[in-house]
Design an enzyme around this catalytic site. Sequence first.
Site, short mmCIF file in Angstrom:
data_model
loop_
_atom_site.label_atom_id
_atom_site.label_comp_id
_atom_site.label_asym_id
_atom_site.label_seq_id
_atom_site.Cartn_x
_atom_site.Cartn_y
_atom_site.Cartn_z
N GLY A 1 0.82 -1.24 -0.05
CA GLY A 1 -0.09 -0.07 -0.06
C GLY A 1 0.82 1.36 0.04
CB CYS A 2 -0.13 4.71 0.45
SG CYS A 2 -1.57 4.97 -0.81
CG PHE A 3 3.04 1.34 4.56
CD1 PHE A 3 4.23 0.75 4.71
CD2 PHE A 3 2.01 0.90 4.82
CE1 PHE A 3 4.14 -0.72 4.73
CE2 PHE A 3 1.67 -0.32 5.04
CZ PHE A 3 2.69 -1.37 4.75
CG PHE B 1 0.85 9.04 6.15
CD1 PHE B 1 1.47 9.12 7.34
CD2 PHE B 1 1.10 9.95 5.39
CE1 PHE B 1 2.20 10.14 7.78
CE2 PHE B 1 1.65 11.16 5.53
CZ PHE B 1 2.00 11.04 6.99
#
EC number: 2.3.1.74
Length: 391
Positions: free
Chosen positions: A163-165, A373
Amino acid sequence: MASIEEIRQAQRADGPATILAIGTATPPNAIYQADYPDYYFRVTKSEHMTELKEKFRRMCDKSMIKKRYMYLTEEILKENPNLCEYMGSSLDTRQDMVVSEVPRLGKEAAVKAIKEWGQPKSKITHVIMCTTSGVDMPGADYQLTKLLGLRPSVRRFMLYQQGCFAGGTVLRLAKDLAENNKGARVLVVCSEITAICFRGPTEAALDSMVGQALFGDGAGALIVGSDPDLSIERPLFQMAWAGQTLLPDSEGAIDGHLREVGLTFHLLKDVPGIISKNITNALEEAFSPIGVSDWNNLFWIAHPGGPAILDQVEAKLGLKEEKLAATRNVLSDFGNMSSACVLFILDEMRKKSLRDGATTTGEGLDWGVLFGFGPGLTVETVVLHSVPLNC
């Protein structure tokens, strides 16, 4: 006979992990946010949902995005109408796309980074490949290695579904590899294709529509190594510290599930509040050993999950408006590219610093922070040190 301690000492680099080159790439198909609501509801055959379309238009207007890039074109969507349903059976179709497109786009970014680095690709010792767009065996790391023609003995690491982290995760891993393997040169690639998660609208899942308003395609690549040869390599940023933490009381705030319908995202409304509430703790852990406590004395590279996150972080920390300028510029020009975003922002930061005549790659400042994050809620924190610019 050498002792194990002597062997281990000989294997370690002397200096910190350093970013030596950056490359980025996007698909050629540009999507302009002002036109996207009409386009999105037309291609998904949802134009009869007039009230929902107006809600989506407001989401796009508030996104602070001007333009995104997508592999998916109107022609591809016409040929694959199952992608345009909200929960249509479509995983095979999506996988067939991303399994080839993720490494292909990653190669474009990697070629640019290798060219800037200026060294033979045979000197690459490690590959870190990262994507949230699908899975396969052998993985995208293998496909990238073959596409680039890297040595068969290159040591590969594949990160799927983080994901985005994960833009922070790959830097943390690259730091450990570079500093613990003397002479290592690590190719880092994050490549994301939204074909895995594109879907039609529904009133029942507005959080899904938030993702449709934000996500874009892109790939970023870095070369990372310690003890650079300054006669042939040009350092951009040094990495001083890296950490990861799970935020308290945040379970379920961001979830993604890869199913027969593709990758679905689920977001709670309070994600910006959870992040802003906990960001001071992450900063204090990272910077108290250095003696930095004024967050305006840092240059900032923060994953732009969306404008609400940036606004609340800015307000919570009392950041000056210009602190998140590089982050907001990337969000505006490319949208949220998940793991690849922070690599684009690193590129924007060093280029903007040079354009503005700053004394360092970090807008004239010595120390900076990179934040990722994402699902968990997970936060990746990387402490960066800039290098002088000969302006």
